[in-house]
Design an enzyme around this catalytic site. Structure first.
Site, PDB file in Angstrom:
ATOM      1  N   ASP A 173      34.174  32.606  36.709  1.00  0.00           N
ATOM      2  CA  ASP A 173      32.873  32.950  37.283  1.00  0.00           C
ATOM      3  C   ASP A 173      32.499  34.418  37.060  1.00  0.00           C
ATOM      4  OD1 ASP A 173      32.310  30.397  38.302  1.00  0.00           O
ATOM      5  OD2 ASP A 173      33.762  30.729  39.888  1.00  0.00           O
TER       6      ASP A 173
ATOM      7  N   HIS B 256      42.617  33.030  41.738  1.00  0.00           N
ATOM      8  CA  HIS B 256      42.557  31.594  41.451  1.00  0.00           C
ATOM      9  C   HIS B 256      43.722  30.883  42.107  1.00  0.00           C
ATOM     10  CE1 HIS B 256      41.978  27.862  39.249  1.00  0.00           C
ATOM     11  NE2 HIS B 256      40.779  28.307  38.994  1.00  0.00           N
TER      12      HIS B 256
END
Ligand code: COA
Length: 382
Positions: free
Chosen positions: A320, A269
């Site tokens: 996700d 991320h």
């Protein structure tokens, strides 16, 4: 005034670390590794609020009082129905087109039918909030209609007796979902709703900064979300898991991929460097519905992949990663995972568009030119 010719700046490719504007919508609190919406932890909101309450919070800055919530729910339910002309447009799009392209087109169509050339460039905040609500309410119906036509089924009308998540699952599958499935779906809707200046939200704000309309901003944001480095990662995760198939093969698969210098989607991320704060909550929701043999297999693949990626690269999953298998267990086709993200993120995108209009400055950065120096036109000859 700085001109482009004068600029010899430090270039932050990908705008890494650049603070582009202020925002009061959400924050990643690094000290506690929490994502907050208007000051409330997203995980706290999952435990205590419905998705509708969270959307109201994002748009209005405070959680709704009971009367406000009642009115909000009534309005949301009233705007779910899709105009037949829009349903016909969706039906004309090829079924080999990606559902993200369908939802982007449908939002554009919706905008074109709701705007006129007489509209002011930026209407009042009140009007934009009403448009945001209409878009938020109708998008699940568009996604469900697209999903059903790919299975040769006609769209189902929305059911005004059902809340947002329950109604959506009903419109997709034509049966009343279990409370566990509704809860798992609702958890992902709350967690996906907002995430500060991510790529799609920034896209929406850039479009709004030109004083273009809210529908154009959302259509652009959908385009940005489609990519596998952003929202498209939840689909890619499922392709990985299906390719692996057997949990016993997960570690070798991960290692082979890294040996090949390929990324594994659903990990890493830009903002969280010590794990995505939304993952524990989403993982718990995934685990809660992973009771079938298929669910247990996905869970085992998840755990093996997570451990193998951590061992080789020290990288942790992002939202996700649990959302992919969670959506598969709810019965969604893989290519619909990112449109589900759209349904939720419309709340955050529109909150940001409205914030952008309220204190606008055209977003127009500079670039450092690396091309050919100025020269006279001399046409090439054969
Ligand atoms: N798989 C393998 N390696 C990864 C990785 C992943 N998913 N995510 C990051 N890395 C590695 C990079 O290869 C890089 O290694 P290097 O320094 O040896 O070159 C390092 O970690 C930094 O990655 P980088 O891509 O530069 O970080 P970023 O902040 O620009 O990227 C993402 C953030 C999200 C784009 C990146 O983590 C990624 O591509 N993840 C997969 C896509 C995804 O899940 N997107 C959804 C995000 S919510």
């Amino acid at each position: 005034m700085v001109s482009e010719a004068d600029v010899k700046p430090e270039i932050r490719k990908g705008l890494i670390g650049v603070v582009a504007d202020v925002s009061a919508v959400s924050k990643v609190v690094q000290e506690t590794n929490t994502l907050t919406y208007r000051g409330y932890g997203a995980d706290d909101l999952v435990q205590n609020c419905s998705f509708e309450e969270v959307v109201f919070l994002l748009w209005h800055g405070e959680l709704p009082k009971p009367k406000e919530l009642e009115q909000f729910q009534l309005a949301e339910r009233a705007f779910r129905t899709v105009d037949p002309s829009l349903l016909q447009t969706i039906a004309k799009l090829p079924t080999k087109s990606h559902p993200m392209d369908v939802v982007r087109t449908a939002v554009s169509f919706f905008g074109a039918t709701n705007l006129s050339t007489n509209d002011p460039f930026v209407p009042s905040e009140h009007v934009n909030l009403a448009r945001a609500l209409q878009l938020f309410a109708v998008t699940p119906s568009l996604v469900a209609a697209d999903l059903r036509r790919r299975h040769g089924r006609l769209p189902l009308p929305p059911n005004p007796d059902l809340g947002y998540s329950e109604n959506f699952l009903w419109m997709c599958f034509g049966r009343k979902p279990s409370p566990e499935h509704v809860r798992a779906f609702e958890t992902t809707m709350i967690l996906y709703a907002e995430h500060s200046f991510n790529a799609s939200t920034f896209t929406a704000r850039v479009i709004a900064s030109t004083l273009s309309d809210i529908y154009s901003a959302i259509a652009g944001a959908i385009g940005a979300l489609k990519g596998p480095l952003h929202g498209g990662a939840n689909e890619a995760v499922m392709h990985h898991m299906n390719e692996i198939g057997d949990p016993a093969k997960a570690r070798d698969w991960v290692n082979a991929r890294f040996a090949n210098k390929e990324k594994i989607m659903g990990f890493g991320h830009r903002v969280y460097k010590d794990g995505d704060s939304r993952v524990p909550c989403a993982f718990a929701a995934f685990k809660a519905i992973a009771t079938s043999d298929e669910g247990k297999r996905y869970l085992a693949i998840y755990e093996e992949m997570e451990a193998a990626v951590a061992e080789s690269k020290g990288i942790k999953p992002n939202l996700d990663f649990p959302s992919g298998p969670l959506y598969a267990l709810l019965g969604f086709d893989v290519e619909f995972f990112t449109p589900l993200f759209v349904m939720s993120r419309i709340a955050g995108w529109t909150a940001h568009v409205i914030e952008q209009y309220a204190a606008n400055s055209l977003v127009r950065p500079l670039s450092s030119y690396t091309g050919v120096p100025q020269r006279p036109v001399v046409k090439p000859k054969d």
